[in-house]
Design an enzyme around this catalytic site. Structure first.
Site, PDB file in Angstrom:
ATOM      1  N   CYS A 113       0.803  -1.232   0.000  1.00  0.00           N
ATOM      2  CA  CYS A 113       0.000   0.000   0.000  1.00  0.00           C
ATOM      3  C   CYS A 113       0.829   1.271   0.000  1.00  0.00           C
ATOM      4  O   CYS A 113       0.535   2.212  -0.756  1.00  0.00           O
ATOM      5  CB  CYS A 113      -0.992  -0.002   1.159  1.00  0.00           C
ATOM      6  SG  CYS A 113      -0.266   0.161   2.812  1.00  0.00           S
TER       7      CYS A 113
ATOM      8  N   ASP B 185      -7.858   4.276  -3.889  1.00  0.00           N
ATOM      9  CA  ASP B 185      -7.015   3.269  -3.250  1.00  0.00           C
ATOM     10  C   ASP B 185      -6.618   2.217  -4.280  1.00  0.00           C
ATOM     11  O   ASP B 185      -7.432   1.389  -4.681  1.00  0.00           O
ATOM     12  CB  ASP B 185      -7.755   2.620  -2.081  1.00  0.00           C
ATOM     13  CG  ASP B 185      -6.817   1.900  -1.121  1.00  0.00           C
ATOM     14  OD1 ASP B 185      -5.726   1.513  -1.560  1.00  0.00           O
ATOM     15  OD2 ASP B 185      -7.183   1.738   0.056  1.00  0.00           O
TER      16      ASP B 185
ATOM     17  N   HIS C 124      -2.518   1.080   7.128  1.00  0.00           N
ATOM     18  CA  HIS C 124      -2.762   1.172   5.692  1.00  0.00           C
ATOM     19  C   HIS C 124      -2.708   2.645   5.301  1.00  0.00           C
ATOM     20  O   HIS C 124      -3.039   3.524   6.098  1.00  0.00           O
ATOM     21  CB  HIS C 124      -4.131   0.589   5.344  1.00  0.00           C
ATOM     22  CG  HIS C 124      -4.495   0.690   3.902  1.00  0.00           C
ATOM     23  ND1 HIS C 124      -3.746   0.116   2.896  1.00  0.00           N
ATOM     24  CD2 HIS C 124      -5.536   1.333   3.277  1.00  0.00           C
ATOM     25  CE1 HIS C 124      -4.297   0.388   1.724  1.00  0.00           C
ATOM     26  NE2 HIS C 124      -5.374   1.124   1.926  1.00  0.00           N
TER      27      HIS C 124
END
Length: 248
Positions: A62, A111, A99
């Site tokens: 991420c 995202d 995250h």
């Protein structure tokens, strides 16, 4: 750093809408953790993130994927905030910074670094159901101005929409790269979207999850693992590295 080279890497144009940029990124740049098992450094700095994805044609997890995509969107004139999210667990939520997600133009969740998740942007101002290729997403208000992001009725993470710097995520990125309890240290993983499915290699399993249809799994010998990393994910390896912290 060159936005033109980044756009060429994902097969997109500078004038493409946000949903198209996301889809091209998800279909081109894999969510992968091989650097963890190769014991590479993962510096959270824009030049290093873009170099890995564009020049080395790799992916990441991420902090890397959303970090690099944030740079691209900023280079294209968007206002981008890097935001902390706590992933939903059986006991509540994980730690702050577990995250990193993006808020674009102050009201849109983007995202490209959560693996299987929304393919398009999510409107943080709406409390209506938001259909997406992956399913139906809903934003719910949470305490202290945060938002719960819900996918098909199940909360995925709690988003703190305040902007952060890349440096704020260094401690949790280090933990994910080194802790034996981190999901990223226990098995090798690469996953990306295709126009009709998601394809994943997890350990020695190749998994295909069609948009419409049943998930299939196939166990791969080492030579087929190497070929799959190369041909499906664009990752060329001399050998498959051993898991950094394999589960007992």
């Amino acid at each position: 750093m060159d936005a033109t080279a980044y756009l060429a890497r994902i097969g997109a144009g500078a004038d493409d809408p946000l949903d198209a940029l996301m889809a091209r990124h998800l279909e081109t740049v894999p969510f992968e953790n091989l650097s963890v098992h190769q014991r590479d450094r993962v510096p959270l700095e824009d030049p290093a993130l873009v170099e890995k994805i564009v020049d080395r044609r790799r992916g990441g997890f991420c902090y890397e994927l959303n970090g690099a995509f944030a740079w691209l969107l900023g280079a294209l004139g968007r206002e981008v905030w890097r935001c902390s999210a706590r992933v939903a667990t059986d006991d509540g939520f994980s730690f702050p910074g577990d995250h990193m997600a993006l808020v674009v133009d102050r009201t849109t969740l983007v995202d490209v670094g959560f693996g299987r998740f929304a393919v398009g942007p999510i409107d943080l101002d709406s409390r209506d159901e938001q259909p997406d290729r992956a399913g139906v997403f809903t934003v719910r208000d949470a305490p202290d101005g945060e938002f719960d992001i819900v996918w098909d009725g199940r909360t995925q993470y709690r988003l703190d929409p305040r902007p952060r710097s890349l440096a704020d995520f260094v401690p949790m990125a280090w933990w994910h790269r080194t802790s034996p309890t981190s999901p990223f240290t226990q098995a090798l993983l690469a996953s990306r979207l295709t126009p009709t499915a998601r394809v994943t290699i997890s350990g020695d399993l190749f998994i295909e999850t069609p948009d419409d249809g049943e998930r299939t799994e196939k166990k791969l010998p080492v030579d087929e693992q190497l070929a799959t990393y190369r041909d499906t994910f664009g990752i060329v390896l001399d050998a498959v590295p051993p898991a950094l912290c394999p589960p007992d």
